[in-house]
Design a protein around this motif. Structure first.
Motif, PDB file in Angstrom:
ATOM      1  N   ASN A   1       0.816  -1.214   0.000  1.00 21.61           N
ATOM      2  CA  ASN A   1       0.000   0.000   0.000  1.00 21.61           C
ATOM      3  C   ASN A   1       0.852   1.268   0.000  1.00 21.61           C
ATOM      4  O   ASN A   1       0.468   2.287  -0.586  1.00 21.61           O
ATOM      5  N   ASN A   2       1.997   1.229   0.681  1.00 20.90           N
ATOM      6  CA  ASN A   2       2.885   2.389   0.692  1.00 20.90           C
ATOM      7  C   ASN A   2       3.294   2.771  -0.731  1.00 20.90           C
ATOM      8  O   ASN A   2       3.266   3.940  -1.121  1.00 20.90           O
ATOM      9  N   ASP A   3       3.675   1.757  -1.507  1.00 17.12           N
ATOM     10  CA  ASP A   3       4.124   1.971  -2.877  1.00 17.12           C
ATOM     11  C   ASP A   3       2.990   2.512  -3.741  1.00 17.12           C
ATOM     12  O   ASP A   3       3.191   3.426  -4.554  1.00 17.12           O
ATOM     13  N   VAL A   4       1.810   1.950  -3.558  1.00 16.66           N
ATOM     14  CA  VAL A   4       0.647   2.383  -4.333  1.00 16.66           C
ATOM     15  C   VAL A   4       0.335   3.855  -4.058  1.00 16.66           C
ATOM     16  O   VAL A   4       0.091   4.643  -4.987  1.00 16.66           O
ATOM     17  N   GLU A   5       0.357   4.249  -2.811  1.00 21.43           N
ATOM     18  CA  GLU A   5       0.040   5.625  -2.443  1.00 21.43           C
ATOM     19  C   GLU A   5       1.096   6.600  -2.957  1.00 21.43           C
ATOM     20  O   GLU A   5       0.781   7.699  -3.412  1.00 21.43           O
ATOM     21  N   ILE A   6       2.359   6.193  -2.891  1.00 22.08           N
ATOM     22  CA  ILE A   6       3.439   7.062  -3.379  1.00 22.08           C
ATOM     23  C   ILE A   6       3.306   7.268  -4.883  1.00 22.08           C
ATOM     24  O   ILE A   6       3.439   8.398  -5.388  1.00 22.08           O
ATOM     25  N   LEU A   7       3.045   6.198  -5.610  1.00 21.32           N
ATOM     26  CA  LEU A   7       2.881   6.311  -7.055  1.00 21.32           C
ATOM     27  C   LEU A   7       1.711   7.224  -7.403  1.00 21.32           C
ATOM     28  O   LEU A   7       1.797   8.057  -8.315  1.00 21.32           O
ATOM     29  N   LYS A   8       0.616   7.077  -6.678  1.00 22.05           N
ATOM     30  CA  LYS A   8      -0.555   7.917  -6.929  1.00 22.05           C
ATOM     31  C   LYS A   8      -0.226   9.395  -6.710  1.00 22.05           C
ATOM     32  O   LYS A   8      -0.587  10.257  -7.522  1.00 22.05           O
ATOM     33  N   LYS A   9       0.468   9.697  -5.626  1.00 16.58           N
ATOM     34  CA  LYS A   9       0.834  11.090  -5.328  1.00 16.58           C
ATOM     35  C   LYS A   9       1.796  11.635  -6.382  1.00 16.58           C
ATOM     36  O   LYS A   9       1.691  12.800  -6.789  1.00 16.58           O
ATOM     37  N   PHE A  10       2.739  10.804  -6.817  1.00 18.34           N
ATOM     38  CA  PHE A  10       3.688  11.224  -7.845  1.00 18.34           C
ATOM     39  C   PHE A  10       2.963  11.522  -9.150  1.00 18.34           C
ATOM     40  O   PHE A  10       3.187  12.558  -9.797  1.00 18.34           O
ATOM     41  N   GLY A  11       2.068  10.623  -9.552  1.00 15.32           N
ATOM     42  CA  GLY A  11       1.316  10.823 -10.782  1.00 15.32           C
ATOM     43  C   GLY A  11       0.457  12.068 -10.727  1.00 15.32           C
ATOM     44  O   GLY A  11       0.342  12.815 -11.715  1.00 15.32           O
ATOM     45  N   THR A  12      -0.159  12.310  -9.571  1.00 18.47           N
ATOM     46  CA  THR A  12      -0.987  13.509  -9.402  1.00 18.47           C
ATOM     47  C   THR A  12      -0.142  14.772  -9.514  1.00 18.47           C
ATOM     48  O   THR A  12      -0.547  15.757 -10.141  1.00 18.47           O
ATOM     49  N   ARG A  13       1.054  14.731  -8.927  1.00 19.16           N
ATOM     50  CA  ARG A  13       1.922  15.911  -8.987  1.00 19.16           C
ATOM     51  C   ARG A  13       2.357  16.191 -10.419  1.00 19.16           C
ATOM     52  O   ARG A  13       2.405  17.357 -10.851  1.00 19.16           O
ATOM     53  N   LEU A  14       2.691  15.148 -11.162  1.00 21.88           N
ATOM     54  CA  LEU A  14       3.049  15.329 -12.564  1.00 21.88           C
ATOM     55  C   LEU A  14       1.895  15.957 -13.337  1.00 21.88           C
ATOM     56  O   LEU A  14       2.072  16.937 -14.074  1.00 21.88           O
ATOM     57  N   ALA A  15       0.713  15.371 -13.177  1.00 19.85           N
ATOM     58  CA  ALA A  15      -0.450  15.856 -13.924  1.00 19.85           C
ATOM     59  C   ALA A  15      -0.784  17.295 -13.551  1.00 19.85           C
ATOM     60  O   ALA A  15      -1.065  18.127 -14.429  1.00 19.85           O
ATOM     61  N   ASP A  16      -0.773  17.608 -12.267  1.00 24.60           N
ATOM     62  CA  ASP A  16      -1.119  18.953 -11.815  1.00 24.60           C
ATOM     63  C   ASP A  16      -0.105  19.990 -12.288  1.00 24.60           C
ATOM     64  O   ASP A  16      -0.468  21.108 -12.671  1.00 24.60           O
ATOM     65  N   THR A  17       1.173  19.619 -12.263  1.00 23.58           N
ATOM     66  CA  THR A  17       2.217  20.559 -12.669  1.00 23.58           C
ATOM     67  C   THR A  17       2.098  20.935 -14.141  1.00 23.58           C
ATOM     68  O   THR A  17       2.229  22.116 -14.508  1.00 23.58           O
ATOM     69  N   PHE A  18       1.846  19.961 -14.988  1.00 22.41           N
ATOM     70  CA  PHE A  18       1.852  20.220 -16.432  1.00 22.41           C
ATOM     71  C   PHE A  18       0.467  20.463 -17.017  1.00 22.41           C
ATOM     72  O   PHE A  18       0.321  20.566 -18.236  1.00 22.41           O
ATOM     73  N   ARG A  19      -0.537  20.553 -16.153  1.00 21.28           N
ATOM     74  CA  ARG A  19      -1.896  20.767 -16.647  1.00 21.28           C
ATOM     75  C   ARG A  19      -2.060  22.151 -17.277  1.00 21.28           C
ATOM     76  O   ARG A  19      -2.689  22.306 -18.316  1.00 21.28           O
ATOM     77  N   GLU A  20      -1.495  23.178 -16.660  1.00 24.15           N
ATOM     78  CA  GLU A  20      -1.641  24.541 -17.168  1.00 24.15           C
ATOM     79  C   GLU A  20      -0.301  25.072 -17.648  1.00 24.15           C
ATOM     80  O   GLU A  20       0.646  25.199 -16.878  1.00 24.15           O
ATOM     81  N   ASN A  21      -0.272  25.372 -18.934  1.00 24.80           N
ATOM     82  CA  ASN A  21       0.925  25.940 -19.546  1.00 24.80           C
ATOM     83  C   ASN A  21       0.683  27.439 -19.718  1.00 24.80           C
ATOM     84  O   ASN A  21      -0.156  27.866 -20.514  1.00 24.80           O
ATOM     85  N   TYR A  22       1.405  28.242 -18.969  1.00 23.97           N
ATOM     86  CA  TYR A  22       1.178  29.682 -18.973  1.00 23.97           C
ATOM     87  C   TYR A  22       1.532  30.352 -20.294  1.00 23.97           C
ATOM     88  O   TYR A  22       1.194  31.517 -20.515  1.00 23.97           O
ATOM     89  N   ILE A  23       2.193  29.621 -21.176  1.00 23.46           N
ATOM     90  CA  ILE A  23       2.565  30.213 -22.454  1.00 23.46           C
ATOM     91  C   ILE A  23       1.367  30.298 -23.402  1.00 23.46           C
ATOM     92  O   ILE A  23       1.420  30.981 -24.426  1.00 23.46           O
ATOM     93  N   SER A  24       0.299  29.596 -23.057  1.00 21.02           N
ATOM     94  CA  SER A  24      -0.905  29.633 -23.893  1.00 21.02           C
ATOM     95  C   SER A  24      -1.404  31.074 -24.035  1.00 21.02           C
ATOM     96  O   SER A  24      -1.589  31.778 -23.046  1.00 21.02           O
ATOM     97  N   GLY A  25      -1.597  31.495 -25.255  1.00 27.77           N
ATOM     98  CA  GLY A  25      -2.059  32.851 -25.512  1.00 27.77           C
ATOM     99  C   GLY A  25      -0.972  33.898 -25.526  1.00 27.77           C
ATOM    100  O   GLY A  25      -1.261  35.097 -25.680  1.00 27.77           O
ATOM    101  N   ALA A  26       0.270  33.486 -25.361  1.00 25.61           N
ATOM    102  CA  ALA A  26       1.383  34.442 -25.312  1.00 25.61           C
ATOM    103  C   ALA A  26       1.745  34.953 -26.707  1.00 25.61           C
ATOM    104  O   ALA A  26       1.409  34.346 -27.729  1.00 25.61           O
TER     105      ALA A  26
END
Length: 487
Positions: free
Chosen positions: A340-365
Motif C-alpha cells: 500500500n505504501n508503494d501504491v500511495e506514493i505512485l498515486k501522489k507522484f502521478g498527481t503531482r506530474l499531472a497537476d504541474t503540467f496541466r496549465e501551460n502559462y505560455i498559452s495565448g502568449a
C-alpha cells in the motif's frame, strides 16, 4: 516589355524566397530511429522484479531455490499495472528471468520455470498475465531475460547460448509487441549451476555473441523494441542506479571498452555514460534506472523506507528533464501485489506530474524571435500541439533569442524546452531570463536540451516576460516551449 520583365523578375524573387522559406535545416549529427522517438515520448516506465528471490527475502537469488516457494497468494497484475499507470508511467518491463534462472513463463528451454511451482497448479504464465494487464491499461510492455543464469548446469558452455537464445525467441514470439528488450552486464560468478556450487567466469566480449543475438534475433522478431544495455544498441545505461543523468546530457554516445577493444555489456567505460558524448557515434540516450525502495526486490524490513513522491519528482526533473528516461523499479510482495505504501506514493507522484503540467502559462502568449527561417518555421510552432513542428533560424544564424510576452503576469518556476530531435541534438547553450523590477534577470542556464529539458528555477518568479537565448554550431531548431508552476 520592360514592365513585364520587371514583373517576371519580381515574381521569380518571390517564388525563390518562398522556396527558401520552406526548406528545412539540414540534420545535425546522428539521428534517432522511430523506435527511439517513441521511447523518448514515453519518458517514464517501470521495471518489475518478482521471482523466488522475493520469497527468500534476498536481493539476488543463488539459483538453488525450490520452485515450490514461488506461490503468491493474491497475485494481481492489474493492481501492479494500475498503480504504475496512476504514477504516470507509460510502460512496464517485467523481469521474466533474473540471475537465479527461474523463468516466469512455461519455457521449453529449462525445467527451472513456473510450471514447476504450485502457483495455479503449474498451469500459470506470469509473463502473459502482465502483458495482458498492460494491454488493458494502455501501457507498453517489455521484458528482461538475464543472460547470466545461476541455475543452469550449462552456463559457461556453448550449449547455454543456445538455451538463452531459445528463451529470447519464446519471449519475442508469444507476448505481443515489446517497446524494450532490457539487458544488463551481469556476466557470471558463483552459483548453483545444477548443483555444482561453484564460480564460473565467461569472456563477456565473446560469450553471448551480442551482435548476432541482437541483430539476428531481437531486430528480426521485435523490430519496435529498443535494446537497452550498457552499450545500447538503442538506449544506454546511465552508469549507476541513482535515477538521474548528468546536468549536461547528450543523447549521442560513443561506447568505450574498459578492457580490450570491444565494448559490450559489463565492459564499458561508465564514467561517461551519464553525460554521453557530444557529437557521438550513435544516438543512444540514457535510461536512469532506480528502485522505488532501497532494493529491487521486496523486503518487509524496508517498509517505510520508500522514496516519497517529492523525491520521485526530483528524479523526474533530473532524468526526463535532462533528456533521458526514468525507469522506476517496482517490487511486489510475496502476495503478488504492491505494498500500500508503494501504491500511495505512485498515486501522489502521478498527481503531482499531472497537476504541474496541466496549465501551460505560455498559452495565448506573444512570441517574437530575433530570426525566423521563414513562414514554415515561425514562432507559432513552439506553442502548438505538434511535438515535432518547430521554430528555426537561417543557416548562418547560430545565436538567436526568443522573447515571450504572456497574456498576463504569472507565477512560475519551471521552464520546458524541447528540440526537434528528428534533426539531431543541436543546442550547446540556452540562457533563460525573466523581466522583473524593470530589468532582465538570468534565472537559468543549461548546456544541453535534447528531447526535453526542464529548468527548475531556484525560487518562483512573477513576470509576464521571458527571454531565452540559444547557441548552437548550426541553425537553431526548437519545437516546444512551456512555462509551468510546480504543484
Amino acid at each position: 516589355m520592360k514592365q513585364i520583365a520587371l514583373v517576371l523578375t519580381f515574381l521569380s524573387v518571390v517564388i525563390t524566397s518562398c522556396q527558401e522559406s520552406a526548406t528545412p535545416p539540414e540534420a545535425y549529427g546522428v539521428l534517432p530511429s522511430e523506435r527511439q522517438l517513441a521511447w523518448h515520448e514515453m519518458e517514464t516506465y517501470a521495471l518489475v522484479h518478482f521471482t523466488p528471490t522475493t520469497f527468500e527475502n534476498k536481493e539476488w537469488g543463488y539459483g538453488d531455490a525450490d520452485p515450490s516457494v514461488f506461490n503468491p497468494s493474491n497475485f494481481d497484475p492489474n493492481q501492479i499495472v494500475g498503480a504504475a499507470k496512476a504514477g504516470g508511467l507509460k510502460g512496464l518491463i517485467l523481469v521474466a528471468k533474473h540471475h537465479d534462472g527461474f523463468a516466469l513463463w512455461p519455457t521449453k528451454s529449462t525445467e527451472y520455470n513456473i510450471t514447476k511451482s504450485p502457483w495455479k497448479d503449474g498451469e500459470g504464465d506470469m509473463v502473459k498475465e502482465f502483458q495482458e494487464a498492460c494491454e488493458r491499461a494502455g501501457l507498453k510492455f517489455g521484458v528482461y531475460c538475464s543472460p547470466w543464469d545461476r541455475n543452469s548446469e550449462f552456463y559457461g558452455t556453448p550449449k547455454y547460448l543456445e538455451i538463452y537464445r531459445t528463451q529470447l525467441k519464446e519471449l519475442y514470439s508469444n507476448y505481443g509487441e515489446f517497446f524494450m528488450s532490457w539487458h544488463d552486464g551481469a556476466n557470471g560468478g558463483d552459483g548453483y549451476y545444477g548443483g555444482a556450487n561453484e564460480a564460473r567466469k565467461i569472456d563477456n566480449t565473446t560469450y553471448y555473441d551480442w551482435t548476432n543475438t541482437w541483430e539476428g534475433i531481437t531486430r528480426k522478431l521485435q523490430p519496435t523494441a529498443n535494446i537497452f544495455s550498457d552499450i545500447g544498441l538503442d538506449v544506454r545505461w546511465v552508469g549507476g542506479e541513482h535515477g538521474y543523468a548528468a546536468e549536461t546530457h547528450w543523447a549521442t554516445f560513443s561506447p568505450e571498452a574498459n578492457t580490450g577493444s570491444v565494448p559490450v555489456p559489463g565492459n564499458v567505460n561508465t564514467l561517461v555514460s551519464s553525460t554521453g558524448t557530444r557529437n557521438g557515434k550513435y544516438w543512444m540516450p540514457a535510461e536512469c534506472d532506480v528502485p522505488l525502495r532501497p532494493g529491487w526486490f521486496y523486503h518487509p524490513e524496508e517498509d517505510g523506507k520508500e522514496k516519497d513522491a517529492e523525491a520521485l519528482f526530483d528524479l523526474y526533473l533530473k532524468s526526463v528533464g535532462r533528456g533521458a528516461g526514468l525507469d522506476l523499479g517496482l517490487a511486489p510482495t510475496p502476495e503478488g501485489i504492491l505494498h500500500n505504501n508503494d501504491v500511495e506514493i505512485l498515486k501522489k507522484f502521478g498527481t503531482r506530474l499531472a497537476d504541474t503540467f496541466r496549465e501551460n502559462y505560455i498559452s495565448g502568449a506573444t512570441l517574437k524571435a530575433s530570426n525566423v527561417r521563414g513562414t514554415a518555421f515561425g514562432e507559432e510552432f513552439l506553442i502548438d500541439d505538434d511535438r515535432y513542428s518547430y521554430w528555426a533560424t537561417d543557416d548562418e544564424v547560430t545565436n538567436a533569442s526568443l522573447e515571450i510576452e504572456l497574456s498576463k503576469p504569472a507565477n512560475f518556476d519551471l521552464i520546458r524546452i524541447r528540440e526537434n530531435i528528428k534533426l539531431g541534438q543541436r543546442i550547446d547553450k540556452a540562457t533563460v531570463e525573466v523581466f522583473v523590477n524593470d530589468a532582465w534577470k538570468i534565472v537559468g542556464e543549461v548546456n544541453s536540451i535534447g528531447a526535453t529539458r526542464l529548468i527548475k528555477l531556484d525560487t518562483p518568479v512573477e513576470s509576464d516576460k521571458i527571454r531565452i537565448t540559444f547557441n548552437a554550431p548550426v541553425a537553431i531548431c526548437i519545437s516546444d516551449i512551456g512555462i509551468f508552476k510546480i504543484k
